[in-house]
Design an enzyme around this catalytic site. Structure first.
Site, mmCIF file in Angstrom:
data_model
loop_
_atom_site.group_PDB
_atom_site.id
_atom_site.type_symbol
_atom_site.label_atom_id
_atom_site.label_comp_id
_atom_site.label_asym_id
_atom_site.label_seq_id
_atom_site.Cartn_x
_atom_site.Cartn_y
_atom_site.Cartn_z
ATOM 1 N N HIS A 1 31.260 24.593 -30.827
ATOM 2 C CA HIS A 1 29.877 24.459 -31.296
ATOM 3 C C HIS A 1 29.119 23.320 -30.626
ATOM 4 C CE1 HIS A 1 31.120 27.421 -34.189
ATOM 5 N NE2 HIS A 1 29.972 27.386 -34.833
ATOM 6 N N HIS B 1 23.611 32.686 -31.517
ATOM 7 C CA HIS B 1 24.520 31.606 -31.878
ATOM 8 C C HIS B 1 25.969 31.954 -31.499
ATOM 9 C CE1 HIS B 1 26.294 28.309 -34.116
ATOM 10 N NE2 HIS B 1 27.011 29.160 -34.833
ATOM 11 N N GLU C 1 32.551 18.049 -44.867
ATOM 12 C CA GLU C 1 32.876 17.796 -43.470
ATOM 13 C C GLU C 1 33.122 16.325 -43.151
ATOM 14 O OE1 GLU C 1 30.734 20.273 -40.658
ATOM 15 O OE2 GLU C 1 30.949 18.730 -39.137
ATOM 16 N N ASN D 1 33.973 23.737 -36.078
ATOM 17 C CA ASN D 1 32.966 23.596 -35.030
ATOM 18 C C ASN D 1 33.538 23.773 -33.631
ATOM 19 O OD1 ASN D 1 30.656 23.053 -36.681
ATOM 20 N ND2 ASN D 1 31.575 21.067 -37.145
ATOM 21 N N GLU E 1 32.976 34.142 -34.074
ATOM 22 C CA GLU E 1 33.461 33.281 -35.161
ATOM 23 C C GLU E 1 34.803 33.800 -35.694
ATOM 24 O OE1 GLU E 1 32.024 30.454 -35.866
ATOM 25 O OE2 GLU E 1 29.942 30.653 -35.183
ATOM 26 N N LYS F 1 38.249 30.229 -43.877
ATOM 27 C CA LYS F 1 37.111 29.338 -44.100
ATOM 28 C C LYS F 1 37.166 28.743 -45.508
ATOM 29 C CE LYS F 1 32.469 28.152 -43.401
ATOM 30 N NZ LYS F 1 31.209 28.382 -42.703
ATOM 31 N N ARG G 1 14.707 20.271 -57.307
ATOM 32 C CA ARG G 1 15.971 19.521 -57.161
ATOM 33 C C ARG G 1 17.218 20.397 -57.313
ATOM 34 N NH1 ARG G 1 13.283 15.626 -60.538
ATOM 35 N NH2 ARG G 1 12.091 14.218 -59.209
ATOM 36 N N HIS H 1 25.861 24.504 -29.193
ATOM 37 C CA HIS H 1 24.542 24.030 -29.627
ATOM 38 C C HIS H 1 23.723 23.544 -28.432
ATOM 39 C CE1 HIS H 1 25.831 23.249 -34.081
ATOM 40 N NE2 HIS H 1 25.679 24.523 -33.800
ATOM 41 N N LYS I 1 26.886 25.271 -46.319
ATOM 42 C CA LYS I 1 26.001 24.595 -45.357
ATOM 43 C C LYS I 1 24.685 25.344 -45.305
ATOM 44 C CE LYS I 1 28.927 22.240 -42.002
ATOM 45 N NZ LYS I 1 29.223 22.127 -40.547
ATOM 46 N N ARG J 1 37.151 20.060 -41.979
ATOM 47 C CA ARG J 1 36.099 21.064 -41.831
ATOM 48 C C ARG J 1 35.481 21.041 -40.438
ATOM 49 N NH1 ARG J 1 31.520 23.072 -46.130
ATOM 50 N NH2 ARG J 1 30.514 24.530 -44.712
#
Lengths: 370, 370
Positions: B255, B272, B244, B252, B192, B234, B128, B259, B150, B248
């Protein structure tokens, strides 16, 4: 005279700042949209349940959701602790993705502790975290596992080794669901109820000794009080220590011994509550060895466990090493010191990491076996 | 004259209340115990790395840890985006359990974004949640994926579908590790970096246009400034919106298109950063269609991408439907509305969910292909 289900509802709150959520307790809550709809995050709802619970309650829950403009899907997993695996959680993720569910979906866990733990972990990790609601249908889930945000699955090397702290949006406890619960599972749930008396509230333990026959007969008032008081104590402890850095560990009374029993016997052969019951008897005996409980108090604990229909002895096949090996991997053993929850008095527990290993071994060796 | 590594170190902070952590940037940090040891949670350390990075840096990291009284283990996974799966994370969990690691262990991610994402998710879900430290060795990981918490893995149905928000204890960026980075991956990282200029800081974009040759030649001062300014932007965005819910999402930019490209081409065939580069070119073209950018500005964006060695065109084999189908499953599309990050000016981005589907289709159809 008809009465709306929620008229008989009691509510309490788990105070966790922005993650604060309510626990609603009452007979017939499953049929009350007012208890469920306010906690949905968006329009997509995935009910996670199992093959035992679904025939009893799935249609009722779907009907309760049917009035609203929702997209409702379901995953029905096999029943039992043996299914509490990452593979089952993957089935939930696959279903969410197949249905195109987005980050504003809600998972509803309809079932016992295994379903709640898996649905909760699935929610914690789906798209980095989505909403979920607990609708526990076993006593054990109602008084323990559905409250407090512990989620996860077992690993071949240990129980609950993979998981997350992830709080539900709400916990809805319909006490009528206990009518379909096998007697053995009712007893298993009572183990956790007794635990709250032992660690936190000696007066509640007195009450449990008196009311145990009523509880086992599912007397409505007694059941509701036992659930409410258990949830209150758990909520108080969780609010103080959400991620188990301190006082929350007290909730694990009997669990270090109990997890060893479950792991050795194979998860599901001994029910979790049964293993915890035997584990609490062992913790009580060790507390007496340490000089904190009298023999009469240990006997009282054994008697209330027996009255609840629980074992107060360990499995015949388990030797000392069978216990010790598994106890060393327990999550509570930080930096390899064996930490145990022990009773300093009835109603008062504490964490101790200074038990003499020889004393522990001797206690395990001499403890009665089934 | 010798100089201690940390003398040339710059630091900034990601401000997240009790989860606040530092980013240290400098040449040779990998050899400095003072950068690493203060962030360990206990005595057990698991280094997670891959078969490409390990020969270069694993021994150095082990040596840096060797002075302290630590139990250090390692997991070496295969390299590449194709390994960013739950099965790889299970290998990390298996290694942790086989070594008997408890809740006070620390995972150290030594590698690129894939390693960081997997090690971070493994840490988030082990017992956990345990501590982890990011030691990113690619430019992309240094300026983006190692900062902000993330974590996660891909699913056959979509990228990063399973994961958690889980913040590291520290991010240690040794800029010397870029010396062993393939040129193509350096370019992917620059995508980026360019993104931060486009969404947040037009002056930084100007600087990047001027300094792109120096950056591609790994000029030490230029690289350090680019990393520092990227991490600052960032960190500022993440501090404002950790999970997000709002701003935030601007990170993206490109993205959603990107993606779709990665998923269609198979993860890892387009890097990427390359897919994000093409995606930003598409987002810029759409922003011009919406009336916010001039043709000259779109051309400037294309030119800086090309100067960084990045594609500014989409894959030849991708039709309109190949894009649209994959874009609909994107996590940013709440309740099935297609949300896109678009540029309202150079240096200013915003989320828009009101793009005319016909305009989007036309843009994808007419966008240049490789």
């Amino acid at each position: 005279m008809t009465q709306s289900p929620s008229a008989a509802m009691e509510s309490l709150s788990v105070a966790l700042g922005e993650r604060t959520y309510p626990i609603h307790i009452g007979a017939g809550l499953l049929d009350d949209p007012g208890c469920l709809l306010p906690y949905l995050a968006g329009r997509q709802v995935m009910i996670v349940t199992n093959a035992t619970v679904a025939p009893h309650y799935l249609d009722r829950l779907r009907h309760t959701l049917s009035g609203a403009d929702l997209e409702v899907c379901e995953v029905i997993l096999p029943d039992g602790e043996a299914t509490k695996t990452l593979a089952s959680v993957e089935r939930i993720w696959d279903a969410l993705l197949a249905a195109g569910f987005n980050r504003r979906c809600t998972l509803v866990a309809l079932g016992g502790g295994v379903i709640g733990d898996m649905a909760g972990y699935a929610a914690a990790s789906y798209q980095r975290g989505v909403a979920f609601i607990q609708v526990p249908t076993t006593l054990l889930a109602q008084v323990d596992s559905s409250v407090g945000g512990k989620t996860g699955v077992n690993h071949p090397r240990g129980k609950n080794m993979i998981g997350a702290f992830w709080q539900p949006r709400a916990v809805l406890i319909d006490t009528q669901t206990l009518a379909t619960l096998p007697e053995r599972e009712l007893s298993a749930g009572l183990a956790e109820v007794i635990k709250y008396g032992l660690i936190w509230d000696a007066a509640f333990l007195d009450w449990l000794e008196r009311e145990m026959p009523a509880l086992r007969a599912l007397d409505a008032a007694a059941i509701r009080h036992a659930i409410r008081r258990s949830c209150e104590i758990k909520a108080e402890i969780v609010a103080e220590d959400e991620t188990e850095q301190g006082v929350r560990a007290l909730l694990n009374l009997g669990h270090t011994f109990g997890h060893a029993i479950e792991a050795h016997q194979g998860y599901g052969n001994w029910l979790h509550g049964e293993a915890v019951g035997a584990g609490m008897a062992m913790a009580a005996a060790l507390s007496a060895e340490r000089g904190w409980l009298t023999g009469a108090e240990v006997e009282r604990i054994g008697a209330v466990l027996a009255a609840a229909g629980l074992p107060r002895v360990a499995p015949a096949a388990m030797g000392v090493d069978d216990f010790l090996e598994r106890m060393r991997l327990d999550k509570k053993n930080l930096d390899s010191r064996l930490r145990l929850i022990l009773l300093e008095a009835l109603g008062r527990a504490a964490i101790h990491d200074d038990t003499d290993p020889a004393m522990l071994e001797r206690l395990i060796e001499r403890f009665p076996r089934a």
